[in-house]
Enzyme design. Structure first.
Site, PDB file in Angstrom:
ATOM      1  N   GLU A   1     -25.123 -34.597 -47.386  1.00  0.00           N
ATOM      2  CA  GLU A   1     -24.873 -34.974 -48.779  1.00  0.00           C
ATOM      3  C   GLU A   1     -26.140 -35.603 -49.351  1.00  0.00           C
ATOM      4  O   GLU A   1     -26.700 -36.533 -48.760  1.00  0.00           O
ATOM      5  CB  GLU A   1     -23.702 -35.954 -48.858  1.00  0.00           C
ATOM      6  CG  GLU A   1     -23.536 -36.680 -50.179  1.00  0.00           C
ATOM      7  CD  GLU A   1     -23.466 -35.764 -51.386  1.00  0.00           C
ATOM      8  OE1 GLU A   1     -24.131 -36.060 -52.390  1.00  0.00           O
ATOM      9  OE2 GLU A   1     -22.744 -34.730 -51.310  1.00  0.00           O
TER      10      GLU A   1
ATOM     11  N   TYR B   1      -3.256 -39.759 -68.101  1.00  0.00           N
ATOM     12  CA  TYR B   1      -2.245 -39.755 -67.041  1.00  0.00           C
ATOM     13  C   TYR B   1      -2.476 -40.931 -66.094  1.00  0.00           C
ATOM     14  O   TYR B   1      -3.589 -41.451 -65.987  1.00  0.00           O
ATOM     15  CB  TYR B   1      -2.244 -38.433 -66.268  1.00  0.00           C
ATOM     16  CG  TYR B   1      -3.590 -37.972 -65.779  1.00  0.00           C
ATOM     17  CD1 TYR B   1      -4.095 -38.382 -64.552  1.00  0.00           C
ATOM     18  CD2 TYR B   1      -4.359 -37.087 -66.541  1.00  0.00           C
ATOM     19  CE1 TYR B   1      -5.322 -37.941 -64.096  1.00  0.00           C
ATOM     20  CE2 TYR B   1      -5.589 -36.641 -66.099  1.00  0.00           C
ATOM     21  CZ  TYR B   1      -6.067 -37.074 -64.874  1.00  0.00           C
ATOM     22  OH  TYR B   1      -7.296 -36.642 -64.426  1.00  0.00           O
TER      23      TYR B   1
ATOM     24  N   ARG C   1     -10.184 -39.935 -58.785  1.00  0.00           N
ATOM     25  CA  ARG C   1     -11.065 -39.079 -57.986  1.00  0.00           C
ATOM     26  C   ARG C   1     -11.690 -39.849 -56.822  1.00  0.00           C
ATOM     27  O   ARG C   1     -11.837 -39.309 -55.717  1.00  0.00           O
ATOM     28  CB  ARG C   1     -12.164 -38.511 -58.894  1.00  0.00           C
ATOM     29  CG  ARG C   1     -12.940 -37.363 -58.300  1.00  0.00           C
ATOM     30  CD  ARG C   1     -13.946 -36.815 -59.303  1.00  0.00           C
ATOM     31  NE  ARG C   1     -14.574 -35.621 -58.785  1.00  0.00           N
ATOM     32  CZ  ARG C   1     -14.160 -34.383 -59.033  1.00  0.00           C
ATOM     33  NH1 ARG C   1     -13.104 -34.200 -59.813  1.00  0.00           N
ATOM     34  NH2 ARG C   1     -14.767 -33.335 -58.527  1.00  0.00           N
TER      35      ARG C   1
ATOM     36  N   ASP D   1     -17.271 -25.341 -56.766  1.00  0.00           N
ATOM     37  CA  ASP D   1     -18.007 -25.123 -58.007  1.00  0.00           C
ATOM     38  C   ASP D   1     -19.289 -24.334 -57.801  1.00  0.00           C
ATOM     39  O   ASP D   1     -19.790 -23.707 -58.741  1.00  0.00           O
ATOM     40  CB  ASP D   1     -18.348 -26.468 -58.656  1.00  0.00           C
ATOM     41  CG  ASP D   1     -17.176 -27.076 -59.399  1.00  0.00           C
ATOM     42  OD1 ASP D   1     -16.169 -26.373 -59.598  1.00  0.00           O
ATOM     43  OD2 ASP D   1     -17.265 -28.262 -59.781  1.00  0.00           O
TER      44      ASP D   1
END
Length: 406
Positions: A46, A229, A120, A306
């Site tokens: 990463e 939400y 997230r 993605d």
């Protein structure tokens, strides 16, 4: 660090399949866990030194929660989620509620898996913890994979300065601006959609009157829309404001002024304007598209999430598609020998490409429906008002009812 000359040869590789993953976001970590559970030895690189999954909510439809259950992560995430009862759709200019579409028990029973919403960062933390705790996964931070070298029997993962790992397969889960995609498969430029999104999260205790925490709310208008939400078990509310925007950004964490957001909702109902005014901590990102790729696979390298199929957020399926990718990739590579990796990756592409392209197209179409004006807007509103709610949401059975077929 690993090194190898182009002319060197190695003997037959034995032991677990060696998988390198470029990218430690939701898709990369989900793939690492799925692959490790199937017996692979996984190394994740990463580029960021610290997690940066803060500030945004995420919707996880039944097709996504089903994968989390396969991965053994549903119970770990459960304390942090909310399960909204309905999706409330409103017309912003008139302030009218148009429909209450069933979620909650209705959608869970229909598809055998619930519809969750979460922060997230909480989903990322559950994935990160599971990956770090797995004996067959090694995660390296602050390392950006920018290229690869493929041999007959293995693939090398390279940074700008050196080779850092050798494996049987390299998975590019490095996001919408994928360096590996551009280097190996397609350097087609991203296309700006003409719209940007701003996000914020506020405490439930700070909500204005008229905003509920047991549902997803969406307010439609010709120039944009607002979605809100609950997250973190209903203790907070995630808000997303999407509007037409001439000023694109190059990242997804750009601070944006209250003025930008307030102008976007100036013709919205009072409750929504008050909701927007309840915080001044807004981050903006531009919405980009990519023409469908002819291939996601090059030899021993495959794209995921993605990097393969950026999705506009009008069906809330970007991260969920990455979870699906992870599960199918692991199934295709399960029991695979090093010499059969290229064929297994082609099977992965065949299993995923048509599905992903359908979701991309449906997301674009949903965005067009959200932003209709004039007679078409009135026709949309009448349809939402008078069509049976269950019938409206059942049109997405193909989406939420997905199950792996390999």
């Amino acid at each position: 660090m690993h090194s190898r000359s182009a002319d060197s040869a190695t003997g037959p590789q034995t032991g677990p399949l060696r998988v390198i993953i470029a990218g430690g976001g939701i898709g990369g970590l989900a793939a690492a866990i799925a692959l490790a559970r199937s017996g692979a030895e996984v190394t994740v690189f990463e580029k960021r030194s610290e997690p940066l999954e803060a500030g945004a909510g995420i919707q996880i439809g039944p097709n996504g929660t089903r994968v989390l259950n396969y991965l053994g992560l549903a119970e770990a995430l459960r304390p942090y989620i909310a399960a909204p009862k309905t999706l409330a759709v409103g017309d912003a200019p008139s302030g009218r509620q148009l429909a209450q579409l069933p979620l909650g028990d209705w959608i869970a029973q229909r598809h055998g898996s619930p519809y969750w919403v979460a922060h997230r960062a909480d989903l990322h933390e559950v994935l990160r913890t599971a990956a770090q705790d797995h004996a067959s996964i090694n995660v390296h931070r602050g390392v950006a994979i920018t290229g690869s070298t493929t041999f007959t029997d293995e693939v090398l993962a390279n940074t700008d300065s050196e080779t850092v790992a050798a494996g049987d397969v390299l998975i590019a889960a490095d996001g919408v601006r994928s360096t590996l995609r551009n280097a190996l498969l397609s350097n087609a430029p991203l296309k700006y959609s003409g719209k940007s999104a701003a996000r914020a999260v506020i405490a439930a205790d700070d909500l204005p009157d008229g905003i509920r925490t047991d549902q997803i709310g969406i307010w439609l208008s010709p120039l944009g829309h607002v979605v809100h939400y609950p997250v973190r078990g209903g203790r907070e509310l995630a808000i997303v404001v999407i509007k037409t925007d001439r000023e694109r950004t190059e990242d997804w964490n750009t601070r944006v002024s209250e003025t930008w957001v307030r102008i976007a909702v100036e013709n919205f109902p009072t409750a929504v304007r008050n909701l927007i005014a309840a915080t001044n901590d807004w981050r903006k990102w531009a919405l980009y598209q990519l023409p469908p790729l002819e291939n996601w696979v090059s030899g021993r390298v495959a794209l995921l999430g993605d990097a393969a199929h950026p999705v506009l957020p009008f069906l809330a399926q970007g991260a969920v598609l990455a979870l699906e990718d992870a599960e199918i990739l692991a199934r295709c590579l399960s029991g695979c020998r090093p010499e059969t990796v290229p064929a297994a990756l082609r099977n992965y592409q065949q299993a995923r490409m048509t599905r992903a392209q359908r979701v991309q197209q449906a997301s674009r179409q949903n965005g067009e429906i959200y932003h209709l004006d004039g007679p078409m807007r009135r026709a949309r509103n009448l349809t939402l008002q008078y069509a049976p709610a269950g019938k409206l949401i059942s049109k997405y059975d193909w989406l939420y009812g997905w199950r792996p077929e390999v």
